[in-house]
Scaffold this active site. Structure first.
Site, short mmCIF file in Angstrom:
data_model
loop_
_atom_site.label_atom_id
_atom_site.label_comp_id
_atom_site.label_asym_id
_atom_site.label_seq_id
_atom_site.Cartn_x
_atom_site.Cartn_y
_atom_site.Cartn_z
N ARG A 74 0.94 -1.03 -0.12
CA ARG A 74 -0.10 -0.06 0.16
C ARG A 74 0.87 1.19 -0.20
O ARG A 74 1.61 1.61 0.92
CB ARG A 74 -1.07 -0.02 1.12
N ASP A 89 -4.14 2.38 13.88
CA ASP A 89 -3.37 3.34 12.95
C ASP A 89 -3.80 4.74 12.70
O ASP A 89 -4.74 5.15 13.61
CB ASP A 89 -3.25 2.52 11.58
#
Length: 557
Positions: free
Chosen positions: A178, A464
């Site tokens: 990613r 996160d």
């Protein structure tokens, strides 16, 4: 690099070999120099030069959309692209190497994590340069080195504290990478005097060095495989498609080799799912429910709509009507177009010292994954290796061991989902504990991020950047509209005075929880200043990480 430690500063006066128009302001390291070669940097610079005006235009259109929403408009399906939604077409066939994705583990690209995640027993490891990584020069470049070593098969890590050496198993997870979102700059690399686009650096360096090894060892002639975050419109997917085509041409590999899954994690993107898949038709392997960012985006999109206030964020789960509608429509869209519909994150961390609490947490994971697999999802995410057996068991036993449900669960019932379904205001109450949790988690996450960690265990959950973003925008929204905390029975309103008291008391609680020594050494006070300023600012910043990034940029001219 066989020592297996993350690369450490080397004292040297050397500099990187750079092509014309490229300047590197990050620290020189001879290990990084194997990634930052003149040819690799030329590839990144060519991507930047070819696509920078398209990227600027796409970001400008985001700002225009935001202005419309702030003036009272609502996002919805675009009448101009109704033919794409209505016509029958499918994406390119799923490569065999990406067919079975029942459980994917995600995490940052530090060396030990890369080895453990590839060895975890998950079908896929999504190696993250985005929300689970604090994008310092050291983290980004070490991450590129670690992925290259992993695909070359040479990666190892010596944990001196445990005196343990980590190496790859025979059988590993498939690697997806990613990259960062379009909006994030890479301030350590200047191209023609401007900071490079972060995702083109992440994609370009990784692709340039690893496409051949990946296709040989992992992709069975396809790949590399990617995850694409934070998109709001199909025009942004179209840029990615052009980037992929250019990369395939440069590498001399077949069109359609590169494959990507797009995270549907912004509210505007839910109305563009068909269009996004259409733009990436030859390069798509599906969509994913990025559910925490999606909630953040709901608040951000409706920042000027006082009638659309969220309850405590812990109450905004997948059973809320707008969240269930989003998940159902994503499954229907993906399966109609012949690609994977990936479920959301299980963020729980095993609780080693409390078997009762641990079993309760695993039961929550089981329930969530059972809901996903029965709805028709083809796979799901886990933040910790300890959750993989639970998730895998649920998906295997409910899918007759088939690799996916693309052909078998069509979800025609979701064809009738409307704009109103996707925008329905979530139900629930607001409490002072909700305000406190947002503040406590937001500050601790940001302190870790400023110290170099983007993936942070807090209160038995792996957090996160998305959690910090929800916490920040919810506090901002409650403060802006001085909302009543209607879940406490006291009728208290959220104002600057209450917020200041909460911040002060929660900082005291954080210090108690982490201990005074860690509190003094950590970046808690800087994090508190940034977080409180963002919560009380008259204008809502688009991303917490854009301002915070300035604190971690280190130039070594």
């Amino acid at each position: 690099m066989d020592e297996g430690t993350d690369p450490k500063p080397a004292v040297t006066e050397s500099c990187y070999d750079v092509p014309e128009g490229v300047e590197i302001l990050g620290r020189y390291d001879e290990v990084f120099a194997k990634i930052l070669t003149e040819d690799a940097l030329k590839f990144v610079a060519d991507l930047q030069r070819e696509f920078r005006s398209d990227i600027k235009y796409a970001l400008e259109r985001r700002r225009e959309a935001k202005k419309r929403y702030n003036e009272g408009a609502l996002p919805g399906f675009d009448p101009a692209t109704s033919h794409i939604r209505e016509e029958e077409w499918v994406c390119a066939a799923v490569p065999p190497a990406a067919a079975d994705r029942k459980v994917e583990i995600t995490g940052p690209v530090d060396r030990k994590m890369v080895i453990n995640a590839l060895n975890s027993g998950a079908k896929v490891f999504m190696a993250d340069f985005e929300d689970a990584l604090s994008p310092s020069w050291e983290n980004l470049m070490s991450g590129q080195v670690n992925l290259k070593d992993a695909l070359d098969g040479t990666i190892s890590f010596h944990d001196k504290v445990r005196n343990k050496v980590y190496k790859l198993n025979e059988q590993t997870a498939k690697l997806f990478v990613r990259a960062r979102g379009w909006h994030l700059p890479e301030a350590h690399i200047l191209i023609d005097g401007e900071p490079a686009t972060g995702c083109l650096v992440d994609f370009g360096l990784y692709f340039y060095h690893n496409h051949s090894a990946f296709r040989r060892t992992q992709g069975a002639g396809f790949g590399p495989f990617f995850y694409l975050p934070k998109m709001e419109h199909s025009r942004e997917a179209k840029i990615w498609n052009s980037v992929f085509e250019k990369a395939e041409n440069v590498a001399g590999i077949e069109r359609g080799s590169i494959r990507a899954t797009v995270l549907i994690e912004t509210l505007p993107a839910v109305f563009q799912m068909n269009e996004i898949l259409y733009e990436l038709k030859e390069h798509s392997v599906g969509l994913n429910c990025g559910r925490w960012d999606y909630i953040f985006s709901y608040v951000k999109t409706f920042q000027a709509h006082p009638d659309r206030l969220l309850p405590d964020r812990v109450q905004v789960g997948m059973t809320q009507h707008f969240m269930k509608s989003y998940s159902d429509l994503l499954i229907r869209t993906c399966h109609r177009r012949g690609v994977h519909a990936m479920g959301g994150m299980a963020a729980q961390i095993p609780i080693k010292d409390d078997p009762v609490a641990n079993e309760a947490a695993l039961e929550l994971v089981r329930k969530d994954k059972l809901r996903e697999v029965k709805a028709g999802h083809d796979g799901t995410w886990a933040a910790h290796p300890g959750l993989i057996p639970t998730c895998m068991e649920v998906f295997n036993s409910n899918m007759s061991n088939a690799p996916h449900q693309i052909e078998t669960v069509k979800r025609e019932d979701a064809a009738n989902i409307t704009e109103q379904d996707l925008l329905q205001i979530p139900i629930g109450v607001r409490t002072e504990e909700g305000l406190r949790l947002n503040t406590r988690v937001g500050i601790q996450y940001l302190a870790a991020w400023l110290s170099g960690s983007g993936c942070v265990p807090l209160y038995n959950l792996m957090e996160d950047a998305a959690t910090a973003e929800i916490s920040r925008v919810q506090n901002w929204q409650w403060l802006k509209y001085e909302v009543e905390l209607n879940g406490d029975g006291l009728g208290e309103k959220v104002n600057k005075e209450l917020f200041d008291r909460v911040v002060e008391e929660e900082m005291g609680r954080i210090e108690k929880e982490v201990g005074t020594e860690k509190f003094e050494k950590g970046k808690y006070k800087e994090a508190c200043k940034i977080f409180a300023r963002q919560c009380t600012s008259p204008e809502l910043d688009d991303f917490l990480t854009l301002e915070a990034y300035n604190y971690i940029v280190l130039h070594h001219p």
